[in-house]
Design a protein around this motif. Structure first.
Motif, mmCIF file in Angstrom:
data_model
loop_
_atom_site.group_PDB
_atom_site.id
_atom_site.type_symbol
_atom_site.label_atom_id
_atom_site.label_comp_id
_atom_site.label_asym_id
_atom_site.label_seq_id
_atom_site.Cartn_x
_atom_site.Cartn_y
_atom_site.Cartn_z
ATOM 1 N N ALA A 130 65.530 38.321 57.494
ATOM 2 C CA ALA A 130 67.210 37.949 58.055
ATOM 3 C C ALA A 130 67.168 38.512 59.772
ATOM 4 O O ALA A 130 67.975 37.931 61.051
ATOM 5 N N GLU A 131 66.910 39.677 59.760
ATOM 6 C CA GLU A 131 67.059 40.107 61.303
ATOM 7 C C GLU A 131 65.694 39.736 62.233
ATOM 8 O O GLU A 131 66.373 39.545 63.447
ATOM 9 N N ILE A 132 65.428 39.189 62.056
ATOM 10 C CA ILE A 132 63.948 38.711 62.407
ATOM 11 C C ILE A 132 63.760 37.094 62.735
ATOM 12 O O ILE A 132 63.193 36.879 63.771
ATOM 13 N N LEU A 133 63.828 36.411 61.743
ATOM 14 C CA LEU A 133 63.807 34.477 61.348
ATOM 15 C C LEU A 133 65.154 33.261 62.107
ATOM 16 O O LEU A 133 66.290 34.442 62.162
ATOM 17 N N GLU A 134 64.812 32.633 62.980
ATOM 18 C CA GLU A 134 65.518 32.062 63.331
ATOM 19 C C GLU A 134 66.186 30.668 62.626
ATOM 20 O O GLU A 134 66.790 29.768 61.954
ATOM 21 N N ASN A 135 64.086 30.739 62.210
ATOM 22 C CA ASN A 135 64.440 29.072 62.356
ATOM 23 C C ASN A 135 64.406 28.940 60.382
ATOM 24 O O ASN A 135 63.340 28.937 59.882
ATOM 25 N N CYS A 136 64.893 29.320 59.983
ATOM 26 C CA CYS A 136 65.080 28.971 58.439
ATOM 27 C C CYS A 136 67.167 29.247 58.155
ATOM 28 O O CYS A 136 68.121 29.110 59.014
ATOM 29 N N ILE A 137 67.188 28.275 57.428
ATOM 30 C CA ILE A 137 68.620 29.086 56.608
ATOM 31 C C ILE A 137 68.853 29.640 56.019
ATOM 32 O O ILE A 137 68.664 30.254 55.026
#
Length: 418
Positions: free
Chosen positions: A353-360
């Motif tokens: 979650a620290e590096i992903l943006e395009n997800c919920i």
């Protein structure tokens, strides 16, 4: 480098990460890796590293001929290496359970006598460390920390350890004191600690009382999909039932009960969704009962443990991928799902979650938010398309080569070359 598992023999995420790191280091062009594995099978990809079969390294002297050694272990290691290691046996280990070559057998994976295997592996590490030329030692997870410490004591070379998970992640805080002491001993002896996320780094600093100056965050990555995996078709579920998938160990750490409870909420709004619970683990039976108790068992599928191509077929056949982990040091599977064009929902308590943006992202315990996210992606075509396209674009930039460059930088700092 001390590793415990390696593709294609995958027992968990450690194999995938170990392979990616080896390939990422190899891509730097000037790093030679000697990878020690308890029980390789001979079908591993050896393009990025030399693999040492620890079950073919003698710890007790045996007078054996070249041809016999070749017939017994030639498929996993050269007889030349066997004889080289035999010259560096450092103690009389005949009292141990050695075979006709003076070697220790390993079960492979995570057997019931795991602690015994970890100890045996560390004894063999002493022979390898006395035989090979190397600058630095890199040990993956607690299983190999004793081997890393032994190699450091023998060679005087610096030790880097790679923390893929701690027992705080695996046990929801009910820590196994034996495992904790092995982990702490590894960290205390390490010159550099690589953590797969800032989340894990904070655990290492606060729960294991490590100096923040030697702890670094090294996020995982994914490999570009091979052509055969890219070629797997994505079924069009536009007018059909949607598929929401959980893929991983069905165990406390992964939050499987939150998946079932959120699924129950989704099914109160629509019956047009099926839920795939792929994987195995100690909570599988409990989850089957929970789905039955909620009256939604007819919407659930439990295909069991998946490996290799099956994983990607399952991901491509899904409209939503869910990882509701309670404590996930990193979590490579959402990246793999996004590579396949499958929108992902992940817990805020995961390292990726620290590096992903395009997800919920939702809190693992917030089943209302999780159900809303599942329902929205299944019923809102434009949201599905946006997450599918942007997610894939984002993940394609997260490469092991970049990870390898950062690890090389940390090696050089640890060695005092920078």
């Amino acid at each position: 480098m001390f590793g415990w598992e390696y593709p294609p023999h995958v027992y968990g995420g450690l194999a995938t990460a170990n392979y990616g790191i080896s390939q990422g280091l190899h891509a730097q062009g000037n790093i030679d890796t000697i990878l020690c594995l308890p029980k390789p099978w001979g079908d591993e990809d050896r393009s990025a590293c030399k693999i040492v079969a620890m079950n073919a390294v003698p710890i007790a002297w045996r007078d054996v001929q070249y041809d016999y050694v070749n017939s017994r272990v030639g498929n996993v290691m050269s007889p030349e290496d066997y004889f080289k290691y035999r010259d560096h046996i450092y103690s009389d280990f005949n009292y141990m359970n050695v075979n006709d070559l003076g070697c220790m057998e390993f079960a492979g994976g995570y057997p019931s006598n795991l602690h015994e295997e970890i100890n045996n592996y560390s004894i063999i590490a002493g022979v390898v460390a006395r035989s090979e030329e190397f600058d630095i030692i890199h040990a993956h997870d607690w299983l190999t920390y004793p081997a890393g410490i032994h190699a450091k004591n023998v060679s005087g070379k610096p030790l880097c350890i790679h923390v893929h998970a701690t027992d705080f992640d695996r046990s929801r805080g009910k820590v196994n004191p034996t495992v904790y002491s092995i982990e702490k001993d590894g960290m205390d002896n390490a010159d550099c600690i690589m953590c797969v996320s800032e989340l894990t780094r904070q655990t290492v600093i606060n729960q294991y009382h490590q100096d923040p100056r030697k702890c670094y965050t090294v996020h995982n990555a994914v490999y570009p999909l091979k052509e055969e995996l890219q070629a797997i078709p994505r079924p069009d579920h536009t007018d059909k039932e949607k598929v929401v998938t959980f893929l991983g160990r069905i165990t406390m750490q992964k939050g499987p009960e939150y998946f079932v409870e959120a699924a129950n909420m989704v099914l109160h709004r629509t019956r047009n969704v099926r839920f795939c619970f792929a994987g195995s683990g100690d909570m599988m039976e409990q989850m089957i009962y929970l789905a039955a108790e909620r009256g939604i068992a007819d919407r659930f599928h439990f295909p069991g443990f998946m490996r290799g191509k099956q994983v990607y077929e399952c991901l491509k056949d899904s409209d939503v991928y869910v990882m509701p982990s309670v404590s996930e040091p990193f979590g490579i599977s959402p990246l793999e799902a996004m590579q396949c064009g499958t929108p992902s929902i992940i817990s805020k308590q995961s390292g990726c979650a620290e590096i992903l943006e395009n997800c919920i992202k939702v809190d693992y315990w917030d089943i209302h938010a999780l159900a809303d996210a599942m329902y929205s992606i299944c019923t809102n075509e434009s949201l599905f398309k946006y997450l599918q396209e942007e997610g894939k674009r984002e993940v394609d930039q997260i490469t092991w080569e970049k990870v390898g460059a950062w690890i090389k930088e940390l090696y050089e700092r640890t060695l005092g070359w920078k």
